[in-house]
Design a protein around this motif. Structure first.
Motif, short mmCIF file in Angstrom:
data_model
loop_
_atom_site.label_atom_id
_atom_site.label_comp_id
_atom_site.label_asym_id
_atom_site.label_seq_id
_atom_site.Cartn_x
_atom_site.Cartn_y
_atom_site.Cartn_z
N ARG A 132 81.24 -99.43 38.59
CA ARG A 132 80.49 -100.69 38.53
C ARG A 132 79.60 -100.86 39.76
O ARG A 132 78.52 -101.43 39.69
N GLU A 133 80.07 -100.35 40.91
CA GLU A 133 79.27 -100.42 42.13
C GLU A 133 78.22 -99.31 42.17
O GLU A 133 77.10 -99.52 42.65
N PRO A 176 74.89 -100.32 39.09
CA PRO A 176 74.66 -101.72 38.72
C PRO A 176 73.77 -101.78 37.48
O PRO A 176 72.87 -100.94 37.31
N PRO A 177 73.99 -102.77 36.61
CA PRO A 177 73.19 -102.85 35.39
C PRO A 177 71.73 -103.11 35.72
O PRO A 177 71.43 -103.80 36.70
N THR A 187 87.78 -100.08 33.52
CA THR A 187 87.23 -101.37 33.97
C THR A 187 85.77 -101.53 33.58
O THR A 187 85.32 -102.64 33.32
N LEU A 188 85.02 -100.40 33.53
CA LEU A 188 83.62 -100.49 33.15
C LEU A 188 83.46 -101.15 31.78
O LEU A 188 82.50 -101.90 31.53
N ARG A 189 84.40 -100.91 30.87
CA ARG A 189 84.28 -101.40 29.49
C ARG A 189 84.23 -102.93 29.39
O ARG A 189 83.77 -103.46 28.39
N TRP A 190 84.71 -103.64 30.40
CA TRP A 190 84.80 -105.10 30.28
C TRP A 190 83.53 -105.81 30.71
O TRP A 190 83.51 -107.01 30.90
N GLY A 191 82.42 -105.05 30.86
CA GLY A 191 81.14 -105.68 31.13
C GLY A 191 80.66 -106.50 29.94
O GLY A 191 81.30 -106.54 28.87
N LEU A 192 79.51 -107.14 30.09
CA LEU A 192 78.98 -108.04 29.06
C LEU A 192 77.50 -107.75 28.80
O LEU A 192 76.77 -107.36 29.70
N ILE A 243 82.16 -102.67 26.06
CA ILE A 243 80.74 -102.34 25.96
C ILE A 243 80.50 -100.84 25.75
O ILE A 243 79.34 -100.41 25.66
#
Length: 251
Positions: free
Chosen positions: A60-61, A64-65, A86-91, A115
């Motif tokens: 995630r770091e 960044p999206p 943990t990456l999967r819980w983005g929106l 995601i």
């Protein structure tokens, strides 16, 4: 144009190994440049970034999206897939994860993908186009379904072949038709009398070079045993062999 970055060059234990005081682990604690995180890499294609394997837990770091265009997953062992948890819980976005068909997968990722889109699995020797690159999935010898990736631009061919010990016959035949400018191979161990069942040692990695047309051979997925051996014997390796390090970039 594309570039290739080693995000991690270690085996599942990484370097330094927890609570190990060998010479390689001691050096890695003192010098950041010798540390090895989980084996993974990044393709930068024009302005798009594609991850190869997701064992790092700081994705995630790192991405960044919306910088991460997708993920090429070699297989679903924990040290190559744990960062997805943990990456999967983005929106609000969808990230394609292209990997082998593996009914087991990893943890509950298939049940709760968030995601992540796991639907576009590869078939052996299937080729897909990303911008100007042709990417082909090639089967490897491992305890789980596992693919390496052959990445071809108009002027360069690169193969990323981890985790494996040697090559399946069909993959050997496919690669023998190519000139590989850079071939990045699993080499977890110092020379062994008998090959490991899942990973190359120096002898089996060098044998891959002998049977293919390769200009530069890079060792990755390296454990502390091999790093210790390299500290004493690295100078004996042929000139075409290069030892990958975290953050090394191939343009």
């Amino acid at each position: 144009m594309f570039s290739f970055t080693f995000l991690g060059t270690g085996d599942s234990a990484q370097v330094p190994v927890y609570n190990c005081s060998c010479a390689a682990c001691t050096r890695a604690r003192a010098q950041v440049s010798f540390r090895r995180r989980p084996s993974s890499a990044m393709l930068t294609i024009d302005d798009k970034k594609w991850l190869i394997d997701s064992g790092r837990t700081d994705l995630r770091e790192l991405f960044p999206p919306p910088s991460l265009a997708g993920i090429l997953q070699t297989h679903y062992h924990a040290d190559h897939a744990q960062g997805l948890l943990t990456l999967r819980w983005g929106l609000g976005i969808t990230i394609p994860v292209w990997g082998p068909e593996d009914p087991v997968g990893f943890a509950d990722l298939y049940k709760h993908p968030g995601i992540l889109d796991f639907s576009a699995t590869w078939q052996p020797f299937e080729t897909r186009q990303i911008a100007s690159l042709r990417i082909t999935a090639v089967p490897l010898n491992h305890s789980r379904p596992c693919f390496g990736y052959v990445i071809q631009s108009p002027d360069k061919t690169l193969a990323y072949l981890t985790d494996t010990v040697g090559l399946p016959t069909a993959t050997q035949q496919f690669l023998s038709q190519l000139v590989l400018d850079d071939c990045i191979v699993d080499c977890s161990f110092a020379p062994r009398a008998q090959p490991h069942r899942n990973h190359n040692d120096v002898n089996t990695a060098l044998a891959m070079y002998a049977s293919l047309s390769i200009r530069r051979l890079f060792f990755t997925h390296i454990g502390h045993e091999l790093d210790n051996w390299l500290m004493q014997h690295g100078h004996t390796l042929p000139d075409y062999v290069h030892i990958a390090q975290d953050n090394m970039v191939l343009n």
